[in-house]
Design a protein around this motif. Structure first.
Motif, PDB file in Angstrom:
ATOM      1  N   VAL A 260       6.955  -6.646  -1.880  1.00 13.83           N
ATOM      2  CA  VAL A 260       7.706  -5.847  -2.852  1.00 13.83           C
ATOM      3  C   VAL A 260       8.737  -6.745  -3.525  1.00 13.83           C
ATOM      4  CG1 VAL A 260       9.217  -3.867  -3.195  1.00 13.83           C
ATOM      5  CG2 VAL A 260       7.409  -3.761  -1.458  1.00 13.83           C
ATOM      6  N   ILE A 299       3.979  -4.671  -5.252  1.00 12.05           N
ATOM      7  CA  ILE A 299       4.814  -3.635  -5.862  1.00 12.05           C
ATOM      8  C   ILE A 299       5.995  -4.310  -6.560  1.00 12.05           C
ATOM      9  CG2 ILE A 299       6.311  -1.642  -5.398  1.00 12.05           C
ATOM     10  CD1 ILE A 299       4.567  -1.119  -2.898  1.00 12.05           C
ATOM     11  N   LYS A 332      -1.267  -3.497 -10.151  1.00 14.58           N
ATOM     12  CA  LYS A 332      -0.161  -3.489  -9.199  1.00 14.58           C
ATOM     13  C   LYS A 332       0.712  -2.251  -9.448  1.00 14.58           C
ATOM     14  CE  LYS A 332      -1.264  -7.702  -7.802  1.00 14.58           C
ATOM     15  NZ  LYS A 332      -0.292  -8.815  -7.909  1.00 14.58           N
ATOM     16  N   THR A 333       1.565  -1.921  -8.502  1.00 16.44           N
ATOM     17  CA  THR A 333       2.481  -0.789  -8.648  1.00 16.44           C
ATOM     18  C   THR A 333       3.763  -1.250  -9.329  1.00 16.44           C
ATOM     19  OG1 THR A 333       1.603   0.302  -6.680  1.00 16.44           O
ATOM     20  CG2 THR A 333       3.797   0.971  -7.406  1.00 16.44           C
ATOM     21  N   LYS A 428       0.764   4.435  -9.133  1.00 15.14           N
ATOM     22  CA  LYS A 428       1.108   3.032  -9.358  1.00 15.14           C
ATOM     23  C   LYS A 428       2.078   2.825 -10.512  1.00 15.14           C
ATOM     24  CE  LYS A 428      -2.723   0.838  -7.026  1.00 15.14           C
ATOM     25  NZ  LYS A 428      -3.716  -0.239  -7.071  1.00 15.14           N
TER      26      LYS A 428
END
Length: 494
Positions: A260, A299, A332-333, A428
């Motif tokens: 993240v 993320i 990707k988020t 997402k």
């Protein structure tokens, strides 16, 4: 049986970042454990980390943490003046929880309104002192800035008003402990020096018995007792006051965990939004403004900002915005919180020049929302339901913008009064105004669901975890500080 009232105690420093906020929180917990009714107080705070009080006003996050350690709701009387820097030269001034305008550093620190502010903070302290005992006060920066001291509303002028037993904290880990402690005390007036009841040496690495000679020398140099030598620790989690601590979190992606990346904005605010996520064993969280590090993340989070338009222009010019686009395109988020939510939209408008001279700027265009910045600030604690979850979640709002949706509303959260928050494009990509949203297990589990089948440990309660950390901090302080001397200095005499 109600315990006798104690005089206030104050912790001041030889410099910034010597541990005042954490030690203040620890003593708030100690006094609570011992049956007193303590409350924290810091006359003036400068921080982009803030919190909404139960009555919808704004204070520095550090005093909210200290109130949590004391086991009481936070209140604006605990931090009557909050400065939130908007750029390198000016800050938004918040008095008793409400913005009263922006001022340059020169106008604020050199202007004639300091007497009015000092009167306001003394009144806040007096109100607090009438309700709690002891008031656990925190200073700011160094106590010996001679060019500013006569205008100071936070340190020893406040200690003298309160009649506080004052303890000077020095950070031995940064070096120069003798010069900083001796010099700080030597530069005080005789009246100010009378306030100082002891010295706390903080962040000592190793066996503190090795500092016995140093302890004796400090006492001989200053004529003030060293009441404790506190160890350097990394295994107790207490929220940091400001983003100086983020320099230890410029890590990179790793294998075997959900990576993240929190975008490191110049005016990043409320970085405590990510503390719960950082503690999650499934997650490797790091702060970055490097496009290649963003590309490695699963993320990407755009956090809050005190100057959203300026930070948005910066990330467009340094390649970060393109890296966010690419992450989104690659599946990707990408999520945004508060100012980050505004940046993910189509436009941000500032017709009233709340943030500066730029009246409108295109957003990143990932969410179909439009934001108009407004002079009125929203500050409110919130309960909410996240998407389809039955779990009651907690968070808070602090923002100066109103966001509208183009097309069909797709809320992220549902509030008890029937209103909704945020925009949910997909699992997402979403945005929200709710700080603290990632402190909730239901939200974190859904955020990570595309990257791990492992659910969070449902027995993990972040609020309970924080409460345990305050107890651990109190235990360390008790083991390394002469608490008998502390209590003796707080006794009121007729």
């Amino acid at each position: 049986m109600r315990l006798p009232k104690l005089r206030p105690i104050m912790f001041v420093g030889t410099a910034s970042d010597v541990g005042k906020s954490v030690i203040t929180a620890g003593f708030c917990r100690i006094f609570k454990q011992d049956g007193y009714e303590p409350a924290p107080f810091k006359a003036q705070n400068m921080s982009l980390n803030s919190f909404a009080t139960p009555d919808g006003l704004e204070i520095g996050r550090a005093q909210a943490v200290q109130a949590e350690a004391a086991g009481i709701p936070c209140h604006t009387d605990m931090n009557p003046v909050l400065l939130k820097p908007t750029n390198d030269k000016s800050s938004q001034v918040i008095l008793n929880g409400k913005p009263i305008g922006n001022q340059s550093a020169y106008d604020y620190f050199m202007g004639n309104d300091r007497s009015e502010l000092f009167a306001a903070v003394k009144q806040a302290f007096d109100r607090l002192s009438s309700r709690y005992s002891p008031v656990v006060m925190e200073g700011a920066g160094s106590i010996s800035e001679l060019n500013l001291k006569h205008r100071d509303i936070t340190n020893l002028r406040m200690a003298l008003h309160a009649g506080a037993a004052t303890y000077l904290i020095g950070d031995i880990d940064r070096g120069g402990i003798f010069g900083s402690v001796y010099g700080s005390i030597a530069l005080l007036t005789p009246e100010e020096r009378q306030c100082i009841k002891g010295i706390l040496v903080n962040k000592f690495r190793g066996d503190s018995r090795l500092f016995e000679d140093g302890r004796r020398m400090l006492e001989e140099l200053t004529g003030v007792p060293v009441v404790g030598v506190l160890p350097y620790f990394r295994d107790i989690f207490i929220e940091e006051e400001d983003s100086v601590s983020l320099e230890n979190k410029y890590r990179s992606a790793v294998s075997g965990k959900v990576n993240v990346a929190v975008i490191l904005l110049k005016r990043l605010s409320n970085f405590t939004d990510f503390d719960r996520l950082e503690k999650d064993p499934r997650v490797n969280l790091y702060y970055t403004n490097q496009p290649d590090e963003i590309a490695k993340a699963d993320i990407v989070i755009l956090p809050g900002s005190k100057n959203t338009i300026d930070d948005l222009l910066t990330i467009k010019n340094n390649g970060v915005a393109q890296a966010i686009y690419t992450a989104h395109k690659n599946g990707k988020t990408v999520i945004g919180i508060c100012g980050g939510y505004q940046m993910l939209g189509e436009t941000i408008e500032d017709p009233d020049h709340v943030e500066g001279s730029i009246e409108a700027v295109p957003g990143l265009g990932l969410l179909p929302v439009r934001t108009i910045l407004q002079p009125t600030k929203t500050t409110q604690q919130q309960q909410f339901a996240f998407r389809n979850s039955s779990e009651t979640c907690l968070g808070y709002e602090i923002h100066m913008g109103h966001t509208t949706v183009r097309g069909e509303v797709q809320p992220l959260a549902y509030l008890p009064d029937g209103r909704t928050d945020g925009y949910f494009l997909s699992s997402k990509c979403w945005g929200t105004y709710l700080h603290g949203i990632l402190d909730n297990n239901a939200v974190v589990d859904e955020l990570l669901a595309d990257y791990t089948s492992q659910l969070s440990d449902q027995t993990f309660d972040f609020r309970q975890f924080k409460d345990q950390q305050y107890d651990r901090l109190a235990e360390v302080i008790r083991a390394n500080v002469d608490m008998d001397q502390i209590y003796a200095s707080l006794q009121l005499t007729d």
